[in-house]
Structure formats: structure tokens, C-alpha cells
Design a protein around this motif. Sequence first.
Motif, PDB file in Angstrom:
ATOM      1  N   SER A 154      -3.527  -2.187   3.526  1.00 49.72           N
ATOM      2  CA  SER A 154      -2.748  -2.934   2.536  1.00 49.72           C
ATOM      3  C   SER A 154      -2.899  -4.432   2.787  1.00 49.72           C
ATOM      4  CB  SER A 154      -1.271  -2.548   2.619  1.00 49.72           C
ATOM      5  OG  SER A 154      -0.714  -3.049   3.830  1.00 49.72           O
ATOM      6  N   GLY A 214       0.819  -1.216   0.000  1.00 55.58           N
ATOM      7  CA  GLY A 214       0.000   0.000   0.000  1.00 55.58           C
ATOM      8  C   GLY A 214       0.844   1.254   0.000  1.00 55.58           C
ATOM      9  N   VAL A 253      -5.775   3.870  -2.521  1.00 57.38           N
ATOM     10  CA  VAL A 253      -4.737   3.052  -1.870  1.00 57.38           C
ATOM     11  C   VAL A 253      -4.481   3.545  -0.449  1.00 57.38           C
ATOM     12  CG1 VAL A 253      -2.267   2.456  -1.924  1.00 57.38           C
ATOM     13  CG2 VAL A 253      -3.632   2.331  -4.026  1.00 57.38           C
TER      14      VAL A 253
END
Length: 108
Positions: free
Chosen positions: A64, A24, A59
Motif C-alpha cells: 500500500s 490497501g 490490491v
Amino acid sequence: MTDNSSQEGLRSAVQAYLDALYFGDVERFRSVFHPRAQLYSATGGTLVNLTVDAYMDLVAGRPSPDKKGDVRQDEIISITVASPTTAHARVRDIYLPKRFVDDLTFVL
């Protein structure tokens, strides 16, 4: 872009993309994407077109795969140098529960 160092540079850029996905890492994405790149997806049958900034917001706003504890499952399927100025890479990656095959176009 046919010499070994150029091929290694392209492979390194593709690996940076995969690393950015897994961790991420917005800054790593920005090192790979052209500032005016466009990202396309047909998620759920609807065509989605995102700018780099819009994708970076997405994002940055989600956990992540690394932070979620997901096992890393990505690979470089192929890299093709199409001309002295362009290349194509196909990669496989996941953001569970979704699985993707991404096609990346590079301007060299």
C-alpha cells in the motif's frame, strides 16, 4: 438523495474509497464497491477491465502507499447527485509513480 445526511453518507463512502486506496484495505473496498462492479483503466494506452475480485487480488498483492511510506495525496474533486438513484464522484489519488483521476458512479 438531497438531504444533508444522505450527502454525508455519500461523502463518507467516497472517503472510504480513498482510505482503502491509501491503506490497501481490501475489506474497506468491498464495503464501497457493488459486488458486480467493473473497474476500467486505459493504462499505457490499453483498455483494462477488472472485476472487483480481480482488483482486490491486485490490491492484496502490492504494498500500500501507506506501507511504502508515500505521503498521502488524495482529494475529493466533486460529488454530484445525478438522480434519485445515481451519483457521481471524481477523486484524485496516487499510487506512485502513477497519478490518477478516478470517476466513481454510485447506485443509491
